[in-house]
Design a protein around this motif. Sequence first.
Motif, PDB file in Angstrom:
ATOM      1  N   ARG A 265       0.811  -1.214   0.000  1.00 29.27           N
ATOM      2  CA  ARG A 265       0.000   0.000   0.000  1.00 29.27           C
ATOM      3  C   ARG A 265       0.849   1.271   0.000  1.00 29.27           C
ATOM      4  N   TYR A 266       1.935   1.279   0.800  1.00 25.39           N
ATOM      5  CA  TYR A 266       2.689   2.515   0.988  1.00 25.39           C
ATOM      6  C   TYR A 266       4.056   2.515   0.308  1.00 25.39           C
ATOM      7  N   LYS A 267       4.407   1.383  -0.305  1.00 25.10           N
ATOM      8  CA  LYS A 267       5.683   1.271  -1.012  1.00 25.10           C
ATOM      9  C   LYS A 267       6.835   1.697  -0.086  1.00 25.10           C
ATOM     10  N   ASP A 268       7.605   2.732  -0.484  1.00 25.13           N
ATOM     11  CA  ASP A 268       8.739   3.173   0.339  1.00 25.13           C
ATOM     12  C   ASP A 268       8.375   4.330   1.265  1.00 25.13           C
ATOM     13  N   ASN A 269       7.071   4.598   1.394  1.00 26.32           N
ATOM     14  CA  ASN A 269       6.656   5.767   2.174  1.00 26.32           C
ATOM     15  C   ASN A 269       5.945   5.339   3.464  1.00 26.32           C
ATOM     16  N   ILE A 270       6.548   4.358   4.156  1.00 33.81           N
ATOM     17  CA  ILE A 270       5.965   3.882   5.417  1.00 33.81           C
ATOM     18  C   ILE A 270       6.450   4.799   6.529  1.00 33.81           C
ATOM     19  N   THR A 271       5.689   5.856   6.783  1.00 38.85           N
ATOM     20  CA  THR A 271       6.092   6.908   7.713  1.00 38.85           C
ATOM     21  C   THR A 271       5.817   6.510   9.159  1.00 38.85           C
ATOM     22  N   TYR A 272       6.312   7.337  10.055  1.00 35.72           N
ATOM     23  CA  TYR A 272       6.064   7.132  11.488  1.00 35.72           C
ATOM     24  C   TYR A 272       4.570   7.216  11.777  1.00 35.72           C
ATOM     25  N   ALA A 273       3.866   8.136  11.108  1.00 39.00           N
ATOM     26  CA  ALA A 273       2.422   8.293  11.314  1.00 39.00           C
ATOM     27  C   ALA A 273       1.685   7.013  10.932  1.00 39.00           C
ATOM     28  N   VAL A 274       2.133   6.375   9.855  1.00 36.78           N
ATOM     29  CA  VAL A 274       1.522   5.120   9.424  1.00 36.78           C
ATOM     30  C   VAL A 274       1.729   4.041  10.476  1.00 36.78           C
ATOM     31  N   LYS A 275       2.979   3.897  10.949  1.00 38.96           N
ATOM     32  CA  LYS A 275       3.291   2.867  11.938  1.00 38.96           C
ATOM     33  C   LYS A 275       2.549   3.104  13.256  1.00 38.96           C
ATOM     34  N   ARG A 276       2.501   4.362  13.668  1.00 37.04           N
ATOM     35  CA  ARG A 276       1.824   4.692  14.932  1.00 37.04           C
ATOM     36  C   ARG A 276       0.329   4.385  14.855  1.00 37.04           C
ATOM     37  N   ARG A 277      -0.267   4.748  13.733  1.00 39.15           N
ATOM     38  CA  ARG A 277      -1.698   4.478  13.560  1.00 39.15           C
ATOM     39  C   ARG A 277      -1.964   2.973  13.563  1.00 39.15           C
ATOM     40  N   LEU A 278      -1.103   2.207  12.896  1.00 42.75           N
ATOM     41  CA  LEU A 278      -1.285   0.759  12.819  1.00 42.75           C
ATOM     42  C   LEU A 278      -1.187   0.122  14.199  1.00 42.75           C
ATOM     43  N   VAL A 279      -0.189   0.508  14.985  1.00 44.70           N
ATOM     44  CA  VAL A 279      -0.017  -0.054  16.320  1.00 44.70           C
ATOM     45  C   VAL A 279      -1.223   0.275  17.194  1.00 44.70           C
ATOM     46  N   LYS A 280      -1.698   1.503  17.090  1.00 40.29           N
ATOM     47  CA  LYS A 280      -2.855   1.944  17.878  1.00 40.29           C
ATOM     48  C   LYS A 280      -4.098   1.125  17.533  1.00 40.29           C
ATOM     49  N   GLU A 281      -4.316   0.926  16.248  1.00 38.45           N
ATOM     50  CA  GLU A 281      -5.504   0.174  15.809  1.00 38.45           C
ATOM     51  C   GLU A 281      -5.416  -1.290  16.228  1.00 38.45           C
ATOM     52  N   LEU A 282      -4.259  -1.920  15.982  1.00 35.84           N
ATOM     53  CA  LEU A 282      -4.124  -3.339  16.317  1.00 35.84           C
ATOM     54  C   LEU A 282      -4.335  -3.576  17.806  1.00 35.84           C
ATOM     55  N   SER A 283      -3.811  -2.675  18.612  1.00 37.32           N
ATOM     56  CA  SER A 283      -3.966  -2.815  20.061  1.00 37.32           C
ATOM     57  C   SER A 283      -5.432  -2.756  20.465  1.00 37.32           C
ATOM     58  N   LEU A 284      -6.172  -1.804  19.912  1.00 30.24           N
ATOM     59  CA  LEU A 284      -7.571  -1.645  20.286  1.00 30.24           C
ATOM     60  C   LEU A 284      -8.441  -2.760  19.700  1.00 30.24           C
ATOM     61  N   ILE A 285      -8.122  -3.199  18.485  1.00 28.31           N
ATOM     62  CA  ILE A 285      -8.873  -4.306  17.873  1.00 28.31           C
ATOM     63  C   ILE A 285      -8.737  -5.564  18.726  1.00 28.31           C
ATOM     64  N   ARG A 286      -7.522  -5.804  19.205  1.00 27.86           N
ATOM     65  CA  ARG A 286      -7.302  -6.974  20.063  1.00 27.86           C
ATOM     66  C   ARG A 286      -8.017  -6.816  21.396  1.00 27.86           C
ATOM     67  N   GLN A 287      -7.925  -5.628  21.992  1.00 25.99           N
ATOM     68  CA  GLN A 287      -8.542  -5.372  23.284  1.00 25.99           C
ATOM     69  C   GLN A 287     -10.060  -5.510  23.218  1.00 25.99           C
ATOM     70  N   GLN A 288     -10.641  -5.058  22.096  1.00 25.04           N
ATOM     71  CA  GLN A 288     -12.100  -5.103  21.938  1.00 25.04           C
ATOM     72  C   GLN A 288     -12.591  -6.450  21.400  1.00 25.04           C
ATOM     73  N   LYS A 289     -11.658  -7.361  21.139  1.00 26.43           N
ATOM     74  CA  LYS A 289     -11.972  -8.705  20.640  1.00 26.43           C
ATOM     75  C   LYS A 289     -12.675  -8.670  19.282  1.00 26.43           C
ATOM     76  N   TYR A 290     -12.154  -7.837  18.384  1.00 23.00           N
ATOM     77  CA  TYR A 290     -12.702  -7.726  17.034  1.00 23.00           C
ATOM     78  C   TYR A 290     -11.770  -8.338  15.981  1.00 23.00           C
ATOM     79  N   VAL A 291     -10.773  -9.104  16.433  1.00 29.31           N
ATOM     80  CA  VAL A 291      -9.800  -9.671  15.488  1.00 29.31           C
ATOM     81  C   VAL A 291     -10.501 -10.578  14.483  1.00 29.31           C
ATOM     82  N   ALA A 292     -11.348 -11.477  14.974  1.00 28.53           N
ATOM     83  CA  ALA A 292     -12.050 -12.409  14.077  1.00 28.53           C
ATOM     84  C   ALA A 292     -12.960 -11.645  13.110  1.00 28.53           C
ATOM     85  N   PHE A 293     -13.559 -10.555  13.596  1.00 25.46           N
ATOM     86  CA  PHE A 293     -14.435  -9.740  12.752  1.00 25.46           C
ATOM     87  C   PHE A 293     -13.664  -9.215  11.537  1.00 25.46           C
ATOM     88  N   PHE A 294     -12.430  -8.735  11.766  1.00 25.80           N
ATOM     89  CA  PHE A 294     -11.607  -8.254  10.661  1.00 25.80           C
ATOM     90  C   PHE A 294     -11.176  -9.394   9.742  1.00 25.80           C
TER      91      PHE A 294
END
Length: 1008
Positions: A265-294
């Motif tokens: 998706r981001y090729k060579d432009n995987i910025t800090y903002a991208v990584k931070r957003r991804l970590v934040k989402e994965l953490s909350l998805i796991r906490q809310q037990k929505y992993v299977a939903f995704f």
Amino acid sequence: MYLNNHSFYSLRYGTISEVELVDLAAKQGLACFALTDINNTSGCLSFIKNAQEKGIKPIVGVDFRNGNHQCYITLAKNNNGFLEINNFLSHHLHHKTSFPYHSPIFKDVITIYPFENVLELEKTTFSDNEYIGITHKNLNKLRFSPLSKLTHKLVMLHTVSFRDKQDFNTHRLLRAIDKNMLLSMLPKKEEGHPEHTFIEAKDLRLQFSQYPHLLSNAEHILKSCSIYFNFKKGKPSQNLTTLLGSEERDYKKLVALCKKGLPERYKDNITYAVKRRLVKELSLIRQQKYVAFFLINWKIIEYARSKDYFYVGRGSGANSIVAYLLRITDVDPIELDLYFERFMNLYRATPPDFDIDFSTWDREDVTRYIFEEFGSKAQVALLGAYVTFKHSGAVRELGKVFGLPKFEIDKLSKGRYNSSQLDNIKKTIIKYAQILHGKPNYTSIHAAGILISQHPTHYFSATNLPPKGFPTVQFDMHIAEDVGLYKFDILGQRGLGKIKDAIAIIKDNNPDITLPDIHNARQFFTDKKINQMISNADCIGCFYVESPAMRMLLRKLSVDNYLTLVAASSIIRPGVSKSGMMREYILRHKDPERAKQKGHPVLLDIMPDTYGVMVYQEDVIKVAHHYAGLDLGEADVLRRGMSGKYRSRQEFLMVKEKFEANCLARGEKIEIINEVWRQIESFAGYAFAKGHSASYAVESYQSLYLKCYFPLEYMVATVNNGGGFYRTETYLQEAKKKGAIIHPPCINKSQIKTIIKGNNIYLGFQHLQSFEKKNIVAIINERNNGLFSSLHNFIDRVPMSLEQFELLIRIEAFRSLNINQRQLLWEAHYKNNSASKVKNQKELFKVSINSFKLPEFYIPDFEKAMDQLEILNFSLYDPFILLKNPTTNTLLAADLKQYINKRIEIFGYLVTAKTTRTTNGKHMCFGTFLDRKGNWLDTVHFPPTLKKYPLEGKGVYRLIGNVVEEFNFLTIEVLKSERKHYRSDAKTSVFYNRKEGIDNKAVPTLLR
């Protein structure tokens, strides 16, 4: 004591809602109460929820009946018993078989046989869970029956279907509606008993006072039954909890998929903002037990991609970077700065929405895949819906029941009556239509929802099996969410079918062309030609941007980029326009300084990209959280309330009060608070999430690319997919403007659907009104053996009735034979009269048909156009040639700039009209016309004008009005309109001979 109670989910029978039944029980101080609707469990979950809230122990079951003959009543002893009942009921509903008169032996179900049935069946043995129900009228007969000795098996059985006489009358009307018969003809056997009303507990005890064991046995049954579902806030989801067998494996899979998607998706432009957003989402998805939903959504998309199906993922889930990396959506939340808290937050009680659109045909296969992939344990079902009685529809049904003639029913249904002049029957109809309004009429299917549960779906309800062939639960989305079942939305959309078909047509018509990856829409966002099209509103046929209202908005905003189109996709929604903020947005867009002068500083800070104007659904959350100081949970309650789902709930009203109190405490003026609240409230049911709008804009750009570079092929695909906002002729007119030559159906070239060869478009046979499908198939199949060389050759190879031949001849389908229509008609009639009348017998010898030298017939274009109007329902000719009195007025849409604020007279062909209401409830109209050059004319018809000069269907209109301009968009405010007569309302054939003329009397009657 109350073992058999019906709600109005005993469809077209019961009259009391499940909530009202609970209230009746609460008023009596009952500790427990049962719901046993007839042959369905639609109301059970809602009943359980309401009973639990009132501190009443709920008991559920089914009153099994064949027709109106009661077989037995079942009561679930526990949740497993409810599953047993639903399995049994569903089996018979799916197979449309009658219920056996002997109940199966259930493990956790109480079965109660009516006393009369036991006598008729001569049943003498009973299992531990089987009982005999004794009504008040059975008591005398019981005394002399040997069954009276079975004291431990006898229970008091009183049925509750009504509250009072009015309910019983309503019930009789429902039964007549169900049986589609006059009320006076309704057999008594189809009715319930008038005594099946709610009787107070003390009176019931008094009726059975001489048989205390009947009462004690009933109480024993109620005590032995218990069922529980969790409806509390923060309850665990009932969806499938894991895809790979454990939560840990699921999470590792999700992380691996995201890592794989990052460079894609981001090729060579995987910025800090991208990584931070991804970590934040994965953490909350796991906490809310929505992993299977995704993962389930990802697996559905993977299947679709493997089949090369076109799809669009939208909804609040489009705000998610995880969804973007899993290719569930094509919207980059980093690029668009999509609000994370709209997608998910710790306070949000429901998973994000993923609305996944497919073309109609692909959707069917995707649905099949979901049932096969996830339904091995009967865990998958379509979500149900209730179709309720509406007042006008109820009036119609009741009018038929009372035997009113159609014209009187029409008047009542449309409200065209004086109440004081109605007779008793009509007054009764109006009265009971109001009573029926809002009550369920029959169950249906949710437009898109699919449930994938951890339990078998029959754990929650029985299922129907509609024509689609997929089991469908008997409850709707609201109760599904209440119990923790969250739907997967799989929708069908014509726009995607157009894109998919257009690509296939382009490749066929331009085999040397190499198309770019249509899924990579970002490449189109900066295409100057495409953006110029949008700015000019040259978007006819393109998804979501072709309507008159959208065309107007694109011109007013001068939209020429993706981000502004995203905003426009949401601004066009009724919520923004209703609040008056659409106009304010346009003003601020054209003059950003205005935002600083007019905008509230807090709102400007919250929503700088929309100039402080609430445009998207998440703006409600932002304003509630940052402006009114509500926490994210309260803000989400407000957002859901604004979606129209929970506006009447107490929690929403409490949040509304807190919104005002917090703002006042912050020192805001009440008039400012009220204005902000007014804007929020206008969003009800209409606002889009920004990710949702962005998804729509992506699809718009995909279709705009195809129209920009391959307009003819795209218009063919549009026609073949049922068009869009407009009629077929509008898209053909658009193709003409882009250089196409449109041909009527041709026996030697046309297919079922419309096709294109070069710039020649041949209409498909499917457009011929009243032309039989078998004849279409016969023509195409026979043509595989060679083209048709003559009329005789065609008639010999494709036999059909004379009427069907005439349709083909009149539409010029034989023009490739280079024979005049009139000559073909002569020959067809002569051939028909000369042909053998013996059917299905091959000719032993070919009989030659005499040829006659016929004069040269001249057929005027207007007559051909009239034939096309009749046969195609539209004409390929200029509609202005049909006018009885041709106009010399030459004013065109392009000339209107010269007449701003002046009165003009112009002629236009009506394309569409949208009627709406003013603030005081009067009808007004927005019209869309084409001038004689095929360019757009937009009109406004205010209430006085519309009332005096109503639009009377499609045709050419003389329009007199004032030209007004707003934001460079020109409109005619109509003062007078008049539909001009065509040359002939009913086609009359007049033959001409260019050389010598022909007497019309000499033409056979059949040809006139």
